[in-house]
Write a protein that holds these residues in place. Sequence first.
Motif, PDB file in Angstrom:
ATOM      1  N   HIS A 102       0.790  -1.229   0.000  1.00  0.00           N
ATOM      2  CA  HIS A 102       0.000   0.000   0.000  1.00  0.00           C
ATOM      3  C   HIS A 102       0.822   1.279   0.000  1.00  0.00           C
ATOM      4  O   HIS A 102       0.278   2.358  -0.207  1.00  0.00           O
ATOM      5  CB  HIS A 102      -0.934  -0.004   1.221  1.00  0.00           C
ATOM      6  N   MET A 103       2.101   1.188   0.250  1.00  0.00           N
ATOM      7  CA  MET A 103       2.961   2.371   0.334  1.00  0.00           C
ATOM      8  C   MET A 103       4.206   2.145  -0.519  1.00  0.00           C
ATOM      9  O   MET A 103       4.713   1.033  -0.586  1.00  0.00           O
ATOM     10  CB  MET A 103       3.388   2.615   1.792  1.00  0.00           C
ATOM     11  N   PRO A 104       4.716   3.186  -1.138  1.00  0.00           N
ATOM     12  CA  PRO A 104       5.928   3.035  -1.951  1.00  0.00           C
ATOM     13  C   PRO A 104       7.191   3.051  -1.086  1.00  0.00           C
ATOM     14  O   PRO A 104       8.027   3.945  -1.179  1.00  0.00           O
ATOM     15  CB  PRO A 104       5.859   4.247  -2.885  1.00  0.00           C
ATOM     16  N   GLU A 105       7.287   2.078  -0.209  1.00  0.00           N
ATOM     17  CA  GLU A 105       8.421   2.025   0.705  1.00  0.00           C
ATOM     18  C   GLU A 105       9.017   0.623   0.681  1.00  0.00           C
ATOM     19  O   GLU A 105       8.304  -0.361   0.820  1.00  0.00           O
ATOM     20  CB  GLU A 105       7.973   2.392   2.120  1.00  0.00           C
ATOM     21  N   PRO A 106      10.322   0.526   0.532  1.00  0.00           N
ATOM     22  CA  PRO A 106      10.967  -0.788   0.463  1.00  0.00           C
ATOM     23  C   PRO A 106      11.321  -1.331   1.843  1.00  0.00           C
ATOM     24  O   PRO A 106      11.325  -0.606   2.830  1.00  0.00           O
ATOM     25  CB  PRO A 106      12.246  -0.491  -0.322  1.00  0.00           C
ATOM     26  N   ILE A 107      11.623  -2.624   1.860  1.00  0.00           N
ATOM     27  CA  ILE A 107      12.191  -3.236   3.058  1.00  0.00           C
ATOM     28  C   ILE A 107      13.669  -3.473   2.792  1.00  0.00           C
ATOM     29  O   ILE A 107      14.061  -3.873   1.693  1.00  0.00           O
ATOM     30  CB  ILE A 107      11.466  -4.541   3.448  1.00  0.00           C
ATOM     31  N   LEU A 108      14.486  -3.158   3.774  1.00  0.00           N
ATOM     32  CA  LEU A 108      15.921  -3.420   3.733  1.00  0.00           C
ATOM     33  C   LEU A 108      16.254  -4.291   4.936  1.00  0.00           C
ATOM     34  O   LEU A 108      15.519  -4.292   5.926  1.00  0.00           O
ATOM     35  CB  LEU A 108      16.717  -2.108   3.770  1.00  0.00           C
ATOM     36  N   TYR A 109      17.366  -5.012   4.860  1.00  0.00           N
ATOM     37  CA  TYR A 109      17.657  -5.996   5.893  1.00  0.00           C
ATOM     38  C   TYR A 109      18.913  -5.697   6.703  1.00  0.00           C
ATOM     39  O   TYR A 109      19.898  -5.184   6.182  1.00  0.00           O
ATOM     40  CB  TYR A 109      17.797  -7.387   5.272  1.00  0.00           C
ATOM     41  N   VAL A 110      18.830  -6.071   7.975  1.00  0.00           N
ATOM     42  CA  VAL A 110      19.980  -6.102   8.873  1.00  0.00           C
ATOM     43  C   VAL A 110      20.110  -7.537   9.367  1.00  0.00           C
ATOM     44  O   VAL A 110      19.244  -8.374   9.104  1.00  0.00           O
ATOM     45  CB  VAL A 110      19.820  -5.114  10.051  1.00  0.00           C
ATOM     46  N   ASN A 111      21.193  -7.809  10.087  1.00  0.00           N
ATOM     47  CA  ASN A 111      21.378  -9.153  10.641  1.00  0.00           C
ATOM     48  C   ASN A 111      22.036  -9.041  12.011  1.00  0.00           C
ATOM     49  O   ASN A 111      22.208  -7.925  12.528  1.00  0.00           O
ATOM     50  CB  ASN A 111      22.179 -10.041   9.677  1.00  0.00           C
ATOM     51  N   LYS A 112      22.416 -10.160  12.594  1.00  0.00           N
ATOM     52  CA  LYS A 112      23.002 -10.146  13.940  1.00  0.00           C
ATOM     53  C   LYS A 112      24.335  -9.402  13.990  1.00  0.00           C
ATOM     54  O   LYS A 112      24.730  -8.915  15.040  1.00  0.00           O
ATOM     55  CB  LYS A 112      23.169 -11.572  14.463  1.00  0.00           C
ATOM     56  N   LYS A 113      25.021  -9.314  12.879  1.00  0.00           N
ATOM     57  CA  LYS A 113      26.300  -8.589  12.824  1.00  0.00           C
ATOM     58  C   LYS A 113      26.088  -7.087  12.718  1.00  0.00           C
ATOM     59  O   LYS A 113      27.018  -6.328  12.922  1.00  0.00           O
ATOM     60  CB  LYS A 113      27.127  -9.075  11.632  1.00  0.00           C
ATOM     61  N   GLY A 114      24.882  -6.658  12.352  1.00  0.00           N
ATOM     62  CA  GLY A 114      24.613  -5.232  12.224  1.00  0.00           C
ATOM     63  C   GLY A 114      24.006  -4.891  10.879  1.00  0.00           C
ATOM     64  O   GLY A 114      23.096  -5.564  10.412  1.00  0.00           O
ATOM     65  N   ILE A 115      24.544  -3.856  10.249  1.00  0.00           N
ATOM     66  CA  ILE A 115      24.016  -3.349   8.986  1.00  0.00           C
ATOM     67  C   ILE A 115      24.905  -3.860   7.854  1.00  0.00           C
ATOM     68  O   ILE A 115      26.067  -3.465   7.754  1.00  0.00           O
ATOM     69  CB  ILE A 115      23.999  -1.804   8.972  1.00  0.00           C
ATOM     70  N   PRO A 116      24.381  -4.733   6.995  1.00  0.00           N
ATOM     71  CA  PRO A 116      25.186  -5.197   5.862  1.00  0.00           C
ATOM     72  C   PRO A 116      25.557  -4.024   4.943  1.00  0.00           C
ATOM     73  O   PRO A 116      24.826  -3.027   4.864  1.00  0.00           O
ATOM     74  CB  PRO A 116      24.262  -6.177   5.134  1.00  0.00           C
TER      75      PRO A 116
END
Length: 119
Positions: free
Chosen positions: A59-73
């Motif tokens: 419904h919104m023009p917004e993406p998903i980005l990912y992080v993990n246990k190490k932090g910000i890829p």
Amino acid sequence: ALNSFKIKELKGKNAADLAKEIDKEYADAGDEYPKSVIIGSSEDDAELYSLPAVNWIAHMPEPILYVNKKGIPEETAQALKKRDGKANIYILGPKKAVSKTTEDALKEFGTVKRISGDT
């Protein structure tokens, strides 16, 4: 049946890289990078916290980005840098899914709000 449609396949070497490529498609389609992004964990034990993003993204023009246990890829950092420090960042999940350390590191890229729940 699909001959009349233009089809483009997006690929990435991991979840963060694929998300970065999808983010670029958002930018190309809208002539700019969306200011708001959703952050989810790519870790197996936390991925269900990102599930509500499906409805949000539809419904919104917004993406998903990912992080993990190490932090910000690096791929996620590259995508966030496109917002020039002015991103509206929504973390999905509690601190056990996305750590406080990662939350604090995300503040370099803009305003951070956590949307949390126990399950």
